[in-house]
Structures are given as structure tokens and as C-alpha cells.
Scaffold this motif. Structure first.
Motif, PDB file in Angstrom:
ATOM      1  N   LEU A  26       0.821  -1.229   0.000  1.00  0.00           N
ATOM      2  CA  LEU A  26       0.000   0.000   0.000  1.00  0.00           C
ATOM      3  C   LEU A  26       0.848   1.269   0.000  1.00  0.00           C
ATOM      4  O   LEU A  26       0.309   2.364  -0.018  1.00  0.00           O
ATOM      5  N   GLY A  27       2.154   1.094   0.071  1.00  0.00           N
ATOM      6  CA  GLY A  27       3.024   2.265  -0.033  1.00  0.00           C
ATOM      7  C   GLY A  27       3.435   2.828   1.307  1.00  0.00           C
ATOM      8  O   GLY A  27       2.939   2.415   2.350  1.00  0.00           O
ATOM      9  N   PRO A  28       4.357   3.788   1.285  1.00  0.00           N
ATOM     10  CA  PRO A  28       4.978   4.310   2.507  1.00  0.00           C
ATOM     11  C   PRO A  28       3.968   4.913   3.492  1.00  0.00           C
ATOM     12  O   PRO A  28       4.210   4.946   4.694  1.00  0.00           O
ATOM     13  N   GLN A  29       2.834   5.360   2.988  1.00  0.00           N
ATOM     14  CA  GLN A  29       1.824   5.947   3.891  1.00  0.00           C
ATOM     15  C   GLN A  29       1.253   4.925   4.866  1.00  0.00           C
ATOM     16  O   GLN A  29       0.675   5.284   5.887  1.00  0.00           O
ATOM     17  N   GLY A  49      -6.733  -4.258  11.053  1.00  0.00           N
ATOM     18  CA  GLY A  49      -6.195  -2.894  10.988  1.00  0.00           C
ATOM     19  C   GLY A  49      -6.484  -2.141   9.708  1.00  0.00           C
ATOM     20  O   GLY A  49      -6.315  -0.912   9.666  1.00  0.00           O
ATOM     21  N   LEU A  50      -6.948  -2.844   8.666  1.00  0.00           N
ATOM     22  CA  LEU A  50      -7.138  -2.148   7.396  1.00  0.00           C
ATOM     23  C   LEU A  50      -8.333  -1.198   7.425  1.00  0.00           C
ATOM     24  O   LEU A  50      -8.404  -0.259   6.626  1.00  0.00           O
ATOM     25  N   LEU A  51      -9.272  -1.435   8.317  1.00  0.00           N
ATOM     26  CA  LEU A  51     -10.448  -0.550   8.368  1.00  0.00           C
ATOM     27  C   LEU A  51     -10.008   0.870   8.700  1.00  0.00           C
ATOM     28  O   LEU A  51     -10.395   1.835   8.030  1.00  0.00           O
ATOM     29  N   ALA A  52      -9.158   0.989   9.728  1.00  0.00           N
ATOM     30  CA  ALA A  52      -8.682   2.315  10.114  1.00  0.00           C
ATOM     31  C   ALA A  52      -7.733   2.869   9.055  1.00  0.00           C
ATOM     32  O   ALA A  52      -7.796   4.054   8.701  1.00  0.00           O
ATOM     33  N   LEU A  53      -6.889   1.985   8.519  1.00  0.00           N
ATOM     34  CA  LEU A  53      -5.907   2.451   7.541  1.00  0.00           C
ATOM     35  C   LEU A  53      -6.594   2.952   6.266  1.00  0.00           C
ATOM     36  O   LEU A  53      -6.166   3.948   5.668  1.00  0.00           O
ATOM     37  N   ALA A  54      -7.678   2.292   5.871  1.00  0.00           N
ATOM     38  CA  ALA A  54      -8.389   2.693   4.656  1.00  0.00           C
ATOM     39  C   ALA A  54      -8.917   4.114   4.782  1.00  0.00           C
ATOM     40  O   ALA A  54      -8.917   4.886   3.816  1.00  0.00           O
ATOM     41  N   LYS A  56      -7.568   6.467   6.516  1.00  0.00           N
ATOM     42  CA  LYS A  56      -6.418   7.356   6.380  1.00  0.00           C
ATOM     43  C   LYS A  56      -6.003   7.486   4.907  1.00  0.00           C
ATOM     44  O   LYS A  56      -5.709   8.576   4.422  1.00  0.00           O
ATOM     45  N   LEU A  57      -6.026   6.347   4.205  1.00  0.00           N
ATOM     46  CA  LEU A  57      -5.567   6.353   2.804  1.00  0.00           C
ATOM     47  C   LEU A  57      -6.704   6.716   1.852  1.00  0.00           C
ATOM     48  O   LEU A  57      -6.507   6.741   0.631  1.00  0.00           O
ATOM     49  N   LYS A  58      -7.899   6.926   2.422  1.00  0.00           N
ATOM     50  CA  LYS A  58      -9.090   7.200   1.614  1.00  0.00           C
ATOM     51  C   LYS A  58      -9.298   6.116   0.553  1.00  0.00           C
ATOM     52  O   LYS A  58      -9.590   6.411  -0.618  1.00  0.00           O
ATOM     53  N   GLY A  59      -9.120   4.882   0.977  1.00  0.00           N
ATOM     54  CA  GLY A  59      -9.300   3.766   0.038  1.00  0.00           C
ATOM     55  C   GLY A  59     -10.441   2.876   0.480  1.00  0.00           C
ATOM     56  O   GLY A  59     -11.069   3.115   1.525  1.00  0.00           O
TER      57      GLY A  59
END
Ligand code: ARG
Length: 589
Positions: A26-29, A49-54, A56-59
Motif C-alpha cells: 500500500l506504499g509508505p503511507q 487494521g485495514l479498516l482504520a488504515l483505509a 487514512k488512505l481514503k481507500g
């Protein structure tokens, strides 16, 4: 090979694998995002953890999960990785990963838990009964919880200093010493095997109290004794020492009955700080931390007020010049930080003293006795209740004697063991009765969330079913005796390939692997009940395993060897877990 650094648990390995995959896919972010690894019903673990990360990444979390899964393809750690739900990643370990973990833990006497980075010098203040008085159930709780914490913190790498802050000073000694000196044979007497130390002390206390209440001249002489004691009069001091020595013998009897680590060397009673009290008072006044109020030297706090909003004083020195509990605790705290070099101070004392410790710690902060970086914590606990839900008292309303509770627990254990294990020698039965009876009382205390009250109920404590010490002791002994039978019937390996792990095997290995994380959580939260809950869950996972997976009659030698290793590690984990709680794990029951 004994590991100096702990073996990484499977959950920790999954955590680092997922972190790496997040960043790669998903890259450095995505760097530094917590994958949030949790046990799962559908796999070994799940990463949430991807729910929160998404966000942040607006994905789209599901899409991100797809990329992470693709990234993890071919990882030797996992047999199977899949996206599920709104963006979870389900993780199933490769059998080789589970087997490797089992082998690594099983071959290390410390079960792969090694020695964590060294932790701070920790002073644990616990037990702290009062001289010339019966120990009560509150002291029992402090002794049991403190002992478990000492063992756990030591195991997890802290240097632990035990301190038994016995109450060995105060005005009540005037009447005791006076009575003793006037009636020299009342305490001392000759050593009589039938008269426990405490009976003599209790007799002294009762007689002195009765006289004090009835006889005014005795009252006056008792008060003069207090003054003589404080000014160090030799005869008075000798009387005091006699009483203190007698009490210490009694405490020692209780400690050895309980099997706790405390010894006479750990005793640093209130009296040992006497010489520092005036200095503390002067110092606090000089620094402006304490002020004179109605003749007394007091500390005040904005948030400690009575119901009319009037500040409640924390009295360092009374108007008559005397010192009490607050000054002593400040001197004690300063000693622990300055001389014992403690970085962490724990006080295992009942909840009713919460306000006292709040004021001690706050005063010490203001005075600089408790510098930044030194942590002080009141490790509180709730009350022990009787069957009626009220504070534990005998039917006559007296405080129940601790020793009789312990004796009663052992007597019941004796009956259970005679019935269930008639094959043991009389001597072995007696030893088991001690281990089971005392273990039951300790476990019942430790398995309740510390701050809650609990009902002292010997029937429940000694029940063979449910979350009890006896249940775990039997679970452990059954595993050991099964393994002993097995050793007699060794089978040759037959060279075939071992089939995949059964679900019950996987579940048990995973649970075994979580032991270290559990110990870390207990050392952090100072909540032994979490270890109890873990051990109980482990025993249950074992019993599921044992039902589904025959060991003695395993279909092949490979499978049998693997199951034996699982059984051995389960036995070792139960034994170590119980020992960290201060509970015996006999090999046979
Ligand atoms: N002796 C006290 C009591 O029985 C407990 C002392 C606890 N420790 C302390 N440093 N104040 O209540």
C-alpha cells in the motif's frame, strides 16, 4: 537451547509480517499502521487494521485487503491468507510454523519466554499485618496478591524488593507493655507445643484491653509507658521487643503455611522510620508543602474536601508533636526511592486506603521525594465477604481468624484427596491436602478481578469443576500421569508422513503460544486474574484436544510424538503458570 531473548509468538510474527505487507502493498503511507491481530473464529488470527488504515488512505478496505493478501502469497509463515468481511484479513498458519513454535518452546526450560529487557527496580509493599493483632482476611489478600506479583515481576525481568511494612508502633503498645511487665509470665512463658504463639499474644491483648477499660490507674501507667517507649527507656523497649518477636514468629507461621516468599528479612516495620519523622516534618514545612493549621502540621489538596467543601487535612504532625501513619509512609517512600533506588513502587493494600495513598503520593511529588520517572501505584483490592454478602465476620461478629480459615480449607482438601486418591501414601496425601487446600484459597482470591469484593466460600473454592485451583491442579496431574504411562509404552517411529494438524491441535498450540503475551499483560496491569483466566482456558483447550485426539492410541508414531510434545508443553505451561501464582502443581493427585 535456552533462549536469552524470548521466542517471538505466532501473533507477534503475524504482526510483523502484516506490517511489512501493508507497506509493500500500500506504499509508505501505510508504514507504522497497527495491523491489529486478533484471535479469530474462522482462522488462526485475523488482522483488522485495514479498516482504520483505509480511512487514512481514503481507500476501500476490501480492495486494500485484496492487495495485502496478494502480497502475502507465498509467505512460508501462512498456509492460507484470505480477505473477509468488510476488509479483514484471515490468517491461517502453516503447520510447519506451529510445529516449529511447539518445538522451540518445548525444548527450553523457560518455555521460550526467555528474559525480557531488564525492567526497573520494583519495591512491592505487601502483607503488612499489625503486631499483637490477629491477621485478618484483608492481610490475607494483600499477602496472596503481593506474593503473586513478586513472582510474576521477577520472572518478567524486574529486580523486585519485598517490603513488609508491619504495624509495630503506636499508642496501643503502652498498655500491652505495661501489662506484660506487670505480669511477666503472661506472654513469654515456656514454649508449649499446644499453645500457638498467637494465643499467647491474643491473651495478652485481651487481658491488657480489659484492664485498660476497667482500671484508671492502669490507664495512666499505660500512657506513661507510651512516653517511656518513645524516649527509648531500656526496660520498656525490651518489653516491646518481646511482643514484636512473638508476633514475627506468628507471622512466620502463617507465611510458611501459605507458602509465600516473605521472610523476616523483608520486614521493615513502621518503627524503623521513627528517627526520620521529625526531619520529614521539618523538611515539608521548610519547603512550604505542609503548613500549620490549628497547631497541627498539615498538607492540603484542592480536590480533597469534606461534604461542606472544607479541605481535609493530611496530618503530618499532630498538635501534641506525635506522628501517625502519613508521616511514616512519607519516610518509607523516601527511603525506597533514595536508598533502595526503586523506579517503581507498588503498595498492595485494600481499597479503603485509596485516599491515604493519593495524599502520600501527591505530597511526595510536591516535596521531591517522588521524582519524575519514578512511578508509585496503589495496587488496590476489594473486600472479602461472608455468605451473607457482608464483610467477613464470625457468627459472634468477631473478625475471623485467618489461621482457622486456612486449616478448614486444608481439612476439606484432605477429605477430597482421601476419597479420590486412596492410592497415595498417608504422607503424600497430607502433603497434597496442604497444596490443594492452600492453593484453593489462593486461586479463589487471585482469579477474581482484584478490585472486586468476593465471597469466601470454601465449597466453591474447592470444587473440582469450574475455574478453581483444584481443577487446574487435577488437569496438570492428569497430563503428567498420562505421559508417565506413555513412557512405559514407547513405540518406534514408522517413517510415514505426519498428516495435517487437527483443529483441536492447532487451537491448543496457539493457546500455548499466547502464554508470554498473557504474562506481559499481567506484569503491565498487575492483574493476576488474567493469568488465571488464561490457565483455565488452556486447561479447557487441552480437554477439547484430548477428547478429539488420542495420544496413547494415536494412529501413527509421528502423530503420537507430536501429541506427546503438545501434552508436555501443556503440562509445563500449567505448572509454570501455577507456580507464578504461588500455587503448587503436584505431579500426582
Ligand atoms: N498495617 C497496615 C494495615 O493493617 C497496612 C500497611 C500498608 N503499607 C503501607 N506502606 N502503608 O492496614
Amino acid at each position: 537451547m535456552p533462549a536469552d531473548t524470548p521466542i517471538l509468538s505466532l501473533a507477534a510474527q503475524a504482526d510483523s509480517a502484516l506490517r511489512a505487507a501493508f507497506e509493500a502493498a500500500l506504499g509508505p503511507q501505510a508504514a507504522g499502521a497497527d495491523p491489529i491481530i486478533r484471535p479469530s473464529e474462522h482462522a488462526d488470527y485475523q488482522a483488522n487494521g485495514l479498516l482504520a488504515l483505509a480511512k487514512k488512505l481514503k481507500g476501500n478496505p476490501r480492495e486494500l485487503a485484496g492487495k495485502v493478501v496478494a502480497q502475502l502469497d507465498g509467505s512460508p509463515l501462512f498456509a492460507h491468507v484470505e480477505a473477509s468481511g468488510p476488509g479483514f484479513v484471515n490468517l491461517t498458519f502453516a503447520d510447519t510454523a506451529l510445529a516449529g513454535q511447539l518445538a522451540a518452546r518445548g525444548s527450553d526450560p523457560k518455555l521460550g519466554l526467555g528474559k525480557a529487557a531488564s525492567r526497573p527496580v520494583t519495591v512491592v509493599d505487601y502483607s503488612a499485618p499489625n503486631i499483637a493483632k490477629e491477621m485478618h482476611v484483608g492481610h490475607l489478600r494483600s499477602t496472596i496478591i503481593g506474593d503473586a506479583l513478586v513472582r510474576l515481576l521477577t520472572f518478567s525481568g524486574s529486580e523486585v524488593i519485598r517490603q513488609n511494612h508491619v504495624g509495630d508502633w503506636g499508642t496501643q503498645f503502652g498498655m500491652l507493655i505495661e501489662h506484660l511487665l506487670e505480669n511477666p509470665d503472661v506472654a513469654g512463658g515456656e514454649e508449649d507445643g499446644d499453645t500457638p504463639t498467637i494465643s499467647r499474644l491474643a491473651a495478652l491483648y485481651k487481658a491488657a484491653r480489659a484492664r485498660f477499660n476497667a482500671d484508671e490507674e492502669f490507664q495512666t501507667r499505660s500512657r506513661q509507658r507510651v512516653v517511656a517507649l518513645q524516649s527509648g527507656d531500656p526496660e520498656t523497649l525490651a518489653g516491646w521487643q518481646e511482643i514484636v518477636a512473638e508476633s514475627k514468629t506468628y507471622f512466620g507461621e502463617i507465611y510458611s503455611k501459605l507458602g509465600v516468599l516473605l521472610t523476616d528479612e523483608d520486614i521493615a516495620g513502621e518503627s524503623s522510620y521513627n528517627d526520620e519523622l521529625q526531619g520529614i516534618a521539618d523538611d515539608l514545612e521548610r519547603r512550604g508543602v505542609a503548613v500549620r493549621s490549628e497547631g497541627a502540621l498539615c498538607v492540603f489538596f484542592d480536590d480533597v474536601v469534606d461534604k461542606d467543601g472544607k479541605p481535609v487535612p493530611f496530618i503530618i504532625q499532630k498538635s501534641d508533636g506525635g506522628f501517625g501513619y502519613p508521616a511514616t509512609d512519607l519516610a518509607t517512600l523516601r527511603h525506597r526511592v533514595r536508598d533502595l533506588k526503586a523506579a517503581r513502587l507498588l503498595y498492595v493494600v485494600g481499597s479503603p486506603q485509596a485516599l491515604h495513598f493519593k495524599m502520600v503520593f501527591e505530597t511526595a511529588r510536591r516535596a521531591g521525594y517522588l521524582p519524575e520517572g519514578v512511578e508509585a501505584e496503589h495496587v488496590q483490592f476489594g473486600s472479602v465477604l461472608g455468605a451473607d454478602g457482608k464483610p467477613f465476620k464470625s457468627r459472634e461478629g468477631e473478625t475471623i481468624r485467618l489461621i482457622s480459615l486456612l486449616d478448614e480449607a486444608v481439612a476439606r482438601a484432605r477429605a477430597t484427596i482421601a476419597e479420590r486418591s486412596p492410592g497415595l501414601s498417608a504422607q503424600a496425601q497430607e502433603q497434597r491436602a496442604q497444596e490443594v487446600g492452600i492453593g484453593a484459597v489462593k486461586y479463589a482470591d487471585l482469579s477474581t478481578s482484584r478490585t472486586r469484593d468476593y465471597v469466601f466460600d470454601l465449597d466453591r473454592m474447592l470444587s473440582l469443576q469450574g475455574n478453581t485451583g483444584v481443577y487446574l491442579q487435577y488437569a496438570h496431574a492428569r497430563i503428567r500421569s498420562m505421559l508417565a504411562r506413555l513412557a512405559e509404552a514407547e513405540a518406534a517411529p514408522d517413517g510415514s508422513e505426519a498428516p495435517p494438524l487437527e483443529p483441536a491441535e492447532r487451537a491448543l498450540v496457539r493457546t500455548l503460544d499466547e502464554f508470554g503475551a498473557t504474562l506481559d499483560a499481567v506484569a503491565e496491569s498487575l492483574e493476576p486474574h488474567r493469568l488465571c483466566a488464561y490457565l483455565y482456558a488452556l486447561a479447557q483447550a487441552f480437554s477439547d484436544f484430548y477428547e478429539a485426539c488420542p495420544v496413547l492410541k494415536a494412529p501413527t508414531a509421528q502423530i503420537r510424538a507430536r501429541r506427546v510434545a503438545i501434552c508436555e508443553l501443556t503440562g509445563d505451561t500449567l505448572a509454570l503458570g501455577l507456580s507464578l501464582l504461588g500455587i503448587a502443581a503436584p505431579e500426582r493427585l
